[in-house]
Design a protein around this motif. Sequence first.
Motif, PDB file in Angstrom:
ATOM      1  N   ARG A 183       0.825  -1.215   0.000  1.00 22.69           N
ATOM      2  CA  ARG A 183       0.000   0.000   0.000  1.00 22.69           C
ATOM      3  C   ARG A 183       0.852   1.255   0.000  1.00 22.69           C
ATOM      4  O   ARG A 183       0.349   2.343  -0.258  1.00 22.69           O
ATOM      5  CB  ARG A 183      -0.941  -0.012   1.210  1.00 22.69           C
ATOM      6  N   ARG A 184       2.146   1.096   0.292  1.00 30.80           N
ATOM      7  CA  ARG A 184       3.063   2.244   0.265  1.00 30.80           C
ATOM      8  C   ARG A 184       3.922   2.252  -0.995  1.00 30.80           C
ATOM      9  O   ARG A 184       4.851   3.040  -1.101  1.00 30.80           O
ATOM     10  CB  ARG A 184       3.986   2.193   1.497  1.00 30.80           C
ATOM     11  N   THR A 185       3.626   1.370  -1.922  1.00 23.59           N
ATOM     12  CA  THR A 185       4.407   1.244  -3.151  1.00 23.59           C
ATOM     13  C   THR A 185       3.708   1.956  -4.300  1.00 23.59           C
ATOM     14  O   THR A 185       2.526   1.729  -4.547  1.00 23.59           O
ATOM     15  CB  THR A 185       4.614  -0.240  -3.509  1.00 23.59           C
ATOM     16  N   VAL A 186       4.449   2.801  -4.994  1.00 24.09           N
ATOM     17  CA  VAL A 186       3.911   3.563  -6.121  1.00 24.09           C
ATOM     18  C   VAL A 186       4.727   3.248  -7.369  1.00 24.09           C
ATOM     19  O   VAL A 186       5.943   3.479  -7.391  1.00 24.09           O
ATOM     20  CB  VAL A 186       3.951   5.081  -5.844  1.00 24.09           C
ATOM     21  N   ALA A 187       4.077   2.692  -8.379  1.00 21.25           N
ATOM     22  CA  ALA A 187       4.741   2.390  -9.655  1.00 21.25           C
ATOM     23  C   ALA A 187       4.570   3.567 -10.598  1.00 21.25           C
ATOM     24  O   ALA A 187       3.478   4.162 -10.688  1.00 21.25           O
ATOM     25  CB  ALA A 187       4.150   1.128 -10.270  1.00 21.25           C
ATOM     26  N   VAL A 188       5.627   3.907 -11.305  1.00 23.48           N
ATOM     27  CA  VAL A 188       5.622   5.066 -12.196  1.00 23.48           C
ATOM     28  C   VAL A 188       5.518   4.625 -13.653  1.00 23.48           C
ATOM     29  O   VAL A 188       6.215   3.704 -14.084  1.00 23.48           O
ATOM     30  CB  VAL A 188       6.895   5.913 -11.999  1.00 23.48           C
ATOM     31  N   ARG A 189       4.630   5.304 -14.381  1.00 23.43           N
ATOM     32  CA  ARG A 189       4.503   5.098 -15.815  1.00 23.43           C
ATOM     33  C   ARG A 189       4.722   6.453 -16.498  1.00 23.43           C
ATOM     34  O   ARG A 189       4.228   7.475 -16.030  1.00 23.43           O
ATOM     35  CB  ARG A 189       3.113   4.549 -16.154  1.00 23.43           C
ATOM     36  N   PRO A 234       3.451  12.605  -5.318  1.00 23.48           N
ATOM     37  CA  PRO A 234       2.971  13.439  -6.433  1.00 23.48           C
ATOM     38  C   PRO A 234       3.280  14.915  -6.223  1.00 23.48           C
ATOM     39  O   PRO A 234       3.743  15.599  -7.151  1.00 23.48           O
ATOM     40  CB  PRO A 234       1.464  13.174  -6.447  1.00 23.48           C
ATOM     41  N   GLY A 235       3.052  15.422  -5.016  1.00 22.10           N
ATOM     42  CA  GLY A 235       3.327  16.825  -4.755  1.00 22.10           C
ATOM     43  C   GLY A 235       4.796  17.158  -4.871  1.00 22.10           C
ATOM     44  O   GLY A 235       5.162  18.229  -5.379  1.00 22.10           O
ATOM     45  N   ALA A 236       5.655  16.235  -4.421  1.00 22.87           N
ATOM     46  CA  ALA A 236       7.097  16.478  -4.515  1.00 22.87           C
ATOM     47  C   ALA A 236       7.531  16.574  -5.970  1.00 22.87           C
ATOM     48  O   ALA A 236       8.360  17.427  -6.333  1.00 22.87           O
ATOM     49  CB  ALA A 236       7.850  15.354  -3.803  1.00 22.87           C
ATOM     50  N   LEU A 237       6.971  15.731  -6.830  1.00 23.89           N
ATOM     51  CA  LEU A 237       7.335  15.764  -8.247  1.00 23.89           C
ATOM     52  C   LEU A 237       6.748  16.994  -8.945  1.00 23.89           C
ATOM     53  O   LEU A 237       7.401  17.596  -9.805  1.00 23.89           O
ATOM     54  CB  LEU A 237       6.866  14.481  -8.929  1.00 23.89           C
ATOM     55  N   ARG A 238       5.538  17.370  -8.595  1.00 25.58           N
ATOM     56  CA  ARG A 238       4.959  18.587  -9.180  1.00 25.58           C
ATOM     57  C   ARG A 238       5.791  19.811  -8.808  1.00 25.58           C
ATOM     58  O   ARG A 238       5.991  20.713  -9.619  1.00 25.58           O
ATOM     59  CB  ARG A 238       3.510  18.750  -8.714  1.00 25.58           C
ATOM     60  N   ALA A 239       6.291  19.840  -7.581  1.00 32.57           N
ATOM     61  CA  ALA A 239       7.123  20.959  -7.145  1.00 32.57           C
ATOM     62  C   ALA A 239       8.421  21.033  -7.944  1.00 32.57           C
ATOM     63  O   ALA A 239       9.024  22.107  -8.069  1.00 32.57           O
ATOM     64  CB  ALA A 239       7.432  20.822  -5.656  1.00 32.57           C
ATOM     65  N   GLY A 241       8.492  20.416 -11.134  1.00 31.35           N
ATOM     66  CA  GLY A 241       8.128  20.782 -12.495  1.00 31.35           C
ATOM     67  C   GLY A 241       7.540  19.675 -13.335  1.00 31.35           C
ATOM     68  O   GLY A 241       7.314  19.867 -14.536  1.00 31.35           O
ATOM     69  N   TYR A 242       7.267  18.519 -12.767  1.00 30.35           N
ATOM     70  CA  TYR A 242       6.707  17.406 -13.527  1.00 30.35           C
ATOM     71  C   TYR A 242       5.182  17.470 -13.552  1.00 30.35           C
ATOM     72  O   TYR A 242       4.549  17.897 -12.582  1.00 30.35           O
ATOM     73  CB  TYR A 242       7.152  16.069 -12.925  1.00 30.35           C
ATOM     74  N   THR A 243       4.618  17.045 -14.677  1.00 26.23           N
ATOM     75  CA  THR A 243       3.172  16.899 -14.786  1.00 26.23           C
ATOM     76  C   THR A 243       2.821  15.495 -14.336  1.00 26.23           C
ATOM     77  O   THR A 243       3.228  14.511 -14.955  1.00 26.23           O
ATOM     78  CB  THR A 243       2.701  17.121 -16.233  1.00 26.23           C
ATOM     79  N   VAL A 244       2.068  15.416 -13.259  1.00 28.41           N
ATOM     80  CA  VAL A 244       1.820  14.135 -12.604  1.00 28.41           C
ATOM     81  C   VAL A 244       0.328  13.905 -12.435  1.00 28.41           C
ATOM     82  O   VAL A 244      -0.416  14.811 -12.044  1.00 28.41           O
ATOM     83  CB  VAL A 244       2.515  14.100 -11.217  1.00 28.41           C
ATOM     84  N   GLU A 245      -0.106  12.693 -12.730  1.00 26.13           N
ATOM     85  CA  GLU A 245      -1.487  12.288 -12.482  1.00 26.13           C
ATOM     86  C   GLU A 245      -1.472  11.022 -11.643  1.00 26.13           C
ATOM     87  O   GLU A 245      -0.527  10.220 -11.727  1.00 26.13           O
ATOM     88  CB  GLU A 245      -2.220  12.046 -13.807  1.00 26.13           C
ATOM     89  N   THR A 246      -2.508  10.824 -10.855  1.00 28.00           N
ATOM     90  CA  THR A 246      -2.565   9.654  -9.969  1.00 28.00           C
ATOM     91  C   THR A 246      -3.847   8.865 -10.236  1.00 28.00           C
ATOM     92  O   THR A 246      -4.847   9.035  -9.532  1.00 28.00           O
ATOM     93  CB  THR A 246      -2.512  10.096  -8.494  1.00 28.00           C
ATOM     94  N   PRO A 247      -3.841   8.015 -11.270  1.00 29.39           N
ATOM     95  CA  PRO A 247      -5.040   7.235 -11.597  1.00 29.39           C
ATOM     96  C   PRO A 247      -5.408   6.207 -10.538  1.00 29.39           C
ATOM     97  O   PRO A 247      -6.532   5.714 -10.518  1.00 29.39           O
ATOM     98  CB  PRO A 247      -4.663   6.552 -12.914  1.00 29.39           C
ATOM     99  N   ALA A 248      -4.464   5.874  -9.658  1.00 30.63           N
ATOM    100  CA  ALA A 248      -4.722   4.936  -8.563  1.00 30.63           C
ATOM    101  C   ALA A 248      -3.729   5.253  -7.452  1.00 30.63           C
ATOM    102  O   ALA A 248      -2.660   5.826  -7.704  1.00 30.63           O
ATOM    103  CB  ALA A 248      -4.554   3.499  -9.038  1.00 30.63           C
ATOM    104  N   PRO A 249      -4.075   4.907  -6.199  1.00 32.05           N
ATOM    105  CA  PRO A 249      -3.166   5.218  -5.092  1.00 32.05           C
ATOM    106  C   PRO A 249      -1.779   4.603  -5.244  1.00 32.05           C
ATOM    107  O   PRO A 249      -0.806   5.132  -4.707  1.00 32.05           O
ATOM    108  CB  PRO A 249      -3.890   4.634  -3.870  1.00 32.05           C
TER     109      PRO A 249
END
Length: 259
Positions: A183-189, A234-239, A241-249
Amino acid sequence: MLVLLPPSEGKTAGTRGAPVDLGRLSLPALRPAREAVLAELVELCAADAEKARGVLGLSAGQAGEVARNAALESAPARPAGELYTGVLYDALGLGSLDPAARRRAARSLLIFSGLWGAVRITDRIPAYRLSGGVKLPGLGPLAAFWRGPLSGALAEAAGTGPVLDLRSAAYAAMGKPAGEAARRTVAVRVLHATVVDGVERRSVVSHFNKATKGRLLRDLLTAGPLPRTAAALPGALRALGYTVETPAPTRLDVVVREL
């Protein structure tokens, strides 16, 4: 934060120095599995180069890779952070990180490998050729072989912080954090956005997927302390300059418009 990385086919071989010492590698619980894979790979490549090329998926022009594998037990080793090259590692640029970012990398990065299971960037290993998608005659498919040994090692390495999964599918198949750590793992695409006839279309990229992941990780390492929760990623990456979306947790899409 724990960051899971794929290896690269490109490697810079050491020219001198001591060989790998399995007893000094990180994640010591993986030693029996490492010994088993190393022994079979060396025996395969030393006994029958033609068969080894077929098993490893190599061309006739890559016969030198078979010979290199046959000599792995005595080959000079070097830190994994210096060994792996390729698009992601070129963009990450470990060698040019400032000291603080380098320390973060040493604590947080875990590189997956068909031969070693997973290593830290400070672990000294020799150059080798063994994809995570290979099926060895004795041990079978490496992805399946490594799932058991890696399950406990990943749980321990993950600790209580977030896990950022930047691996390709072949190495993600070797094992993922389970239970509460999942639940703490985030995969990046990485998605490439283009506009066709006024309509935005998105596609998964390959080469630039690796470069984007390398730059993204470098930016996180150099920005300061790494995020302490998956929700903060997500917030750290947006800060940055990245465009980030979170389609799932447990998934994060980085959208790029220029390659």
